[in-house]
Each structure stands twice: as C-alpha cells, then as structure tokens.
Design an enzyme around this catalytic site. Structure first.
Site: not given
Ligand code: ADP
Length: 403
Positions: A7, A93, A183, A244, A388
């Site tokens: 990643n 990823r 996601h 956020r 993941e």
C-alpha cells in the site's frame, strides 16, 4: 503461496507478506519518510524473529524502500523467507480505478496507462500507487506477477440512479464526475464474511456494511453486489468522519468563502482536516478521546458522537429502503470493531425494521467475529474485523493461479 501486499503512499509504504490460502500473516511493516530521512519498521510474525522499529534506512525513492522490505524478508537471521524467489506475486492497493476497473487485474503496461488516466480523480493517491508498482518492477523484475486491487472497484456495480449526481449531465459524460465510493476492498471482505456467518450464499442476502474508522463509509450490498455507498467522487462525502465533514449543503462553502475570504484550497483544508467529529467537538478526531470527554460532561464531544451515530442510523434506514430490506448490518474498522456503546447508539430505535436491542454480553466482546444481535432480532447485527490486506492477497492469488 506467499503474496507481498503493498500500500504505497507518496512518502510511505505499508507492506504485509501473507499466505492467502491459510490467511497466515508472515511479516508486516512500514517504510516512512521516503525521500526524507527514511524510517523502516519490520514486524516478523514468526517466533524467535526480531522486529525492527523505525530504524534509519536511506530511502531516497520507493525503490530503496522495496529493496529494504525484501532485504528484511530474506534476512538470514530475522527473515521469514529463504530467498526472493519465494515471493509468488505482489498485490497493490490502488485507490481509484474510475469506471475502467470493476475488479482486480493483472498489471500490464496497458493497465498502468489506464490507472494513470484515473490520476485526476485521486491526485494524491494514484500517482503514489503507480510509483509503488514501478518500484516493485524495478527491484523484483517483470517475472513476478503484480496485481492491482482498487478501492473503487467493488462499487462499480452501483446503478446509475445511485451514482449519478443531480448536476448538469455533461459533467458526467465529459468529466466522469459521479459517485465512485471507496473502502471497497473492506466492504467486500466483511460482506463475504457476513454471508459466511449467516450460513448463506452472498448472492442470497442483503447486507449493510459500516466501515467506521478514521475515514468512514457505509455500503448497501444486495445479492453480493454493491448498490449504493456513502462516499462519492472523493472520500469527503457521506458520514462525518474523524476530521472530514461528510455531506453538507454545498452553499456552506460559498457562505464561508465570501465571509472569510478563504481560497478554495483553504476551504477544502477545513472540510478535509478540520471538520468532522474533531471540528464539532474541538477535542479530538479519536472516538476514545471523545467518549472520555463526553463522560466528563463535555457537551460538544457528546454532540459530535451523537451526530456521527445519528448519521450512521439514517444511512442504515435509507439503505434498507434502497434494498427493500436488510438481513444483516455489519460493523467494522476502528470504531465499528471497538466501540460497543457507539454500536448501541447507532442501532437504537430500529425495532420497527426488525433490529432488536443488541445483546449486551456479546456486544461487550472484542477481537473476533461476533454476532451481537439481540434476542428475536430479524436483522443480524455483526461485528467483523476487516482485513483489506488479506482480501488483496486473495484476489492476487486467484488471478495469478489462473495465469
Ligand atoms: P483508519 O481509517 O486510519 O484505518 P481505523 O480503522 O484504524 O482507521 O480506525 C481508527 C479509529 O478507531 C480511531 O481514530 C478511533 O476513533 C477508533 N477507535 C479505536 N479504538 C477504539 C475504541 N476502543 N473505542 C472507540 N473507538 C476506537
């Protein structure tokens, strides 16, 4: 099989070495401050092997970072492999696959070009992902197959009614402005696990997956396919998150920009970095801090928690409506997996749609896959740790085995 999962960010690179067939993790770690002063972390998962924590390793580029990872993995004393040839494939990823990728793919020159074309949609992430892929090719050569696994791919099954924004249609046609969602690897992983826990085929169930971490999103998954999700063109949409804003009236931007003379960059910085539960509470983006402050009577910390839980509940209701029902609600990621009282708040009052109050004892458990549904609940409520990296490794193995 050994799959190296990468990643890559612009100055960091997370890695894991996994066996996708058994799910066994052999080693993991992190390269940080690439291009600056290079810090390297290595955590072998085999007994008797020593970890390296934030040691200085010169990493002027991502290639040196990958080389450092390989050196650690095959180190005579603390490595977990005896040679580089034991790495069967690399899974990357990749954040944005646009409309070009609805599933994971083997990396080729053509695929690299298509990913590059998605760069404008994720200008901070995709270029870094490509650098990570190129660094692996430079160090491992082109004999080791590499696979791209996209955050957006799982959501590509959304129908136009869910992904089209109500703005002039030409911005979709010409510029591909639409809801993409993120996601996806996590939503896919936990929805598959949820179907397994229910003892059903994913094709026969309606699931709402709540990935609640620093970044949070919810997905509606009907018969194994994503039909809606809360994030949009960018990961700023949907739920309020750690920092956020999530969804709000776009007119707020004009109002604040006019009043305070903010540039667009300043405004976006506020919405991405200074908003969410951190902005409302003025305390922290971390729910542990918020709960502690709320318990001390901090009104804004409590309000931030309440807004978050209220929004999660609203999306659960709306996605049940979108799918014509729901068989299971899944909580995952940092907050979803570890916040028992938050799970209670997020599911409270949903008896009308078949969600009974949670089983307090099960809901208090930690760590593993747990069914926390209350007695007589028609809708199962499940806590499922996401993974993941394992999903990326499984996709990579499947593609490579078919070569
Ligand atoms: P990321 O999106 O960065 O991968 P994670 O999924 O690891 O984030 O989630 C991190 C968040 O999980 C933290 O900011 C914190 O709010 C939350 N969290 C972690 N542990 C707990 C806990 N015990 N109780 C409540 N929230 C927690």
């Amino acid at each position: 099989m050994n799959i190296l999962v990468i990643n890559a960010g612009s100055s960091s690179l997370k890695y894991q070495l996994l066996d996708p067939d058994t799910g066994v993790l052999l080693a993991k770690g992190l390269c940080e401050r690439i291009g600056i002063d290079g810090k390297f972390t290595y955590k072998p998962q085999l007994e008797g092997k020593a970890a390296q924590n934030a040691v200085d390793v010169a990493m002027p580029t991502h290639s040196e970072a990958i080389q450092a990872v390989l050196n650690a993995l095959i180190d005579a004393e603390n490595g977990v492999l005896s040679s580089m040839s034991e790495i069967d494939a690399v899974g990357h990823r990749v954040v944005h696959g646009g409309e070009a990728f609805a599933s994971s793919v083997l990396l080729t020159d053509e695929v690299m070009k298509a990913i590059e074309q998605c760069n404008p949609l994720a200008p901070l992430h995709n270029p870094a992902n490509l650098i990570g892929i190129n660094a692996c090719t430079a160090v491992l050569g082109d004999k080791v197959p590499q696979v791209a696994v996209f955050d957006t791919a799982f959501h590509q099954t959304m129908p136009a009614v869910a992904y089209t924004y109500a703005i002039p249609y030409e911005y979709y046609e010409n510029d591909k402005v639409r809801r993409y969602g993120f996601h996806g690897t996590s939503h896919r992983f936990v929805s598959q696990r949820a179907a397994a826990m229910l003892g059903k085929d994913p094709a026969d169930v309606k699931i709402i997956t709540c990935h609640l971490g620093n970044g949070s999103s919810i997905a509606a998954i009907k018969n194994g396919k994503c039909v809606d999700t809360t994030m949009g063109l960018t990961p700023l949409a949907g739920l309020p998150m750690g920092t956020r804003a999530g969804d709000m009236d776009a007119g707020v931007m004009e109002f604040l920009m006019n009043k305070y003379g903010f540039s667009m960059k300043e405004m976006m910085n506020i919405l991405n970095k200074k908003s969410g539960v951190s902005g409302v509470s003025g305390v922290s983006s971390d729910f542990r801090d918020l709960e502690a402050a709320a318990n001390q009577g901090n009104f804004r910390a409590q309000l931030a928690i309440d807004i978050f839980c209220y929004d999660v509940k609203k999306y659960i209701g709306s996605y049940a409506a979108a799918m014509g029902g729901v068989d299971a609600i899944v909580f995952t990621a940092g907050v979803g997996e570890n916040g028992p009282s938050l799970r209670v708040a997020m599911t409270e009052g949903l008896e009308f749609m078949g969600v009974a109050p949670l089983n307090a004892e099960e809901n208090g458990k930690r760590g593993d896959e747990v069914d926390v549904s209350g007695e007589g609940s028609k809708v199962r409520v499940l806590v499922i740790p996401t993974n993941e990296e394992l999903m990326i490794a499984m996709d990579t193995a499947e593609i490579v085995k078919a070569l």
